[in-house]
Write an enzyme that holds these catalytic residues in place. Structure first.
Site, mmCIF file in Angstrom:
data_model
loop_
_atom_site.group_PDB
_atom_site.id
_atom_site.type_symbol
_atom_site.label_atom_id
_atom_site.label_comp_id
_atom_site.label_asym_id
_atom_site.label_seq_id
_atom_site.Cartn_x
_atom_site.Cartn_y
_atom_site.Cartn_z
ATOM 1 N N ASP A 1 0.885 -1.161 0.000
ATOM 2 C CA ASP A 1 0.000 0.000 0.000
ATOM 3 C C ASP A 1 0.925 1.213 0.000
ATOM 4 O O ASP A 1 1.469 1.582 1.041
ATOM 5 C CB ASP A 1 -0.902 0.001 1.234
ATOM 6 C CG ASP A 1 -1.793 1.234 1.299
ATOM 7 O OD1 ASP A 1 -2.241 1.706 0.237
ATOM 8 O OD2 ASP A 1 -2.035 1.728 2.418
ATOM 9 N N GLU B 1 -1.368 -1.436 -4.653
ATOM 10 C CA GLU B 1 -2.581 -0.646 -4.833
ATOM 11 C C GLU B 1 -2.289 0.546 -5.730
ATOM 12 O O GLU B 1 -1.273 1.226 -5.568
ATOM 13 C CB GLU B 1 -3.113 -0.173 -3.482
ATOM 14 C CG GLU B 1 -4.496 0.433 -3.584
ATOM 15 C CD GLU B 1 -5.115 0.693 -2.228
ATOM 16 O OE1 GLU B 1 -5.894 -0.150 -1.762
ATOM 17 O OE2 GLU B 1 -4.801 1.745 -1.634
ATOM 18 N N ASP C 1 -2.608 1.135 7.146
ATOM 19 C CA ASP C 1 -1.782 1.003 5.947
ATOM 20 C C ASP C 1 -1.250 -0.430 5.815
ATOM 21 O O ASP C 1 -1.135 -0.958 4.710
ATOM 22 C CB ASP C 1 -0.610 1.988 5.993
ATOM 23 C CG ASP C 1 -1.084 3.413 6.182
ATOM 24 O OD1 ASP C 1 -1.343 4.087 5.172
ATOM 25 O OD2 ASP C 1 -1.226 3.837 7.351
#
Length: 185
Positions: free
Chosen positions: A12, A72, A145
């Site tokens: 992420d 992502e 996160d």
């Protein structure tokens, strides 16, 4: 690590906090090998942050030997400067992976949430709760996160599980009819 074992690195990306997770798949069992964040100092230069991201992703790859990385994609917001910084962080993480021939797949935030919760508009907290339930883990002390990175890795696992299930996927009726002429008429 056996031939049937597969490892996925989930990322992420972020310029202040980068989340990461490494999962190991052995038959149908999913084990979380690593879960955490890289905290990047607000006073660090942008280039120092990018170097730290590159180094940490390489370190994770050399330590855990994943076969693939799922990351992502940046979401589209109103702040162009934030988007640019996030895109750089993502690009550096991707460069760290492809520089050693790791396969990289990118997923939109909506696709990740949909894969994990069934709802593309789920909150980060809902995603974390669903992962905790699915994997039978206590994720309460983790940064969101880190759980987002775990969700990206799980999304990649789910997508490949579907692709490898022997089910054919079609892009619409035209695709279906083209590949199944015996079904016409």
């Amino acid at each position: 690590m056996s031939e049937s074992t597969r490892r996925i690195l989930g990322i992420d990306p972020g310029t202040n906090i980068l989340g990461f997770a490494v999962i190991e798949l052995d038959q149908r069992q999913v084990n979380v090998l690593e879960l955490g964040v890289l905290r990047l100092g607000a006073t660090e230069s942008p280039y120092t942050k990018l170097k730290r991201i590159y180094d940490r992703v390489q370190e994770l790859i050399h330590t855990f030997h994943p076969r693939e990385m799922a990351i992502e994609a940046p979401f589209y917001g109103n702040n162009v400067q934030s988007m640019l910084k996030l895109g750089r962080a993502q690009g550096v993480a991707i460069a760290a992976a492809i520089s050693i021939d790791l396969e990289v797949t990118e997923y939109s935030p909506k696709k990740v949430k949909q894969s994990v919760t069934g709802n593309g508009n789920a909150s980060k907290e809902q995603v974390a709760a669903m992962l905790a339930n699915q994997l039978k883990l206590d994720l309460s002390g983790q940064y969101l996160d880190a759980t987002d990175a775990l969700a990206v890795a799980m999304c990649h696992y789910y997508q490949n599980k579907l692709a490898g299930s022997g089910q054919k996927k079609y892009g619409g009726w035209g695709d279906f009819l083209k590949n199944n002429p015996d079904k016409i008429g």
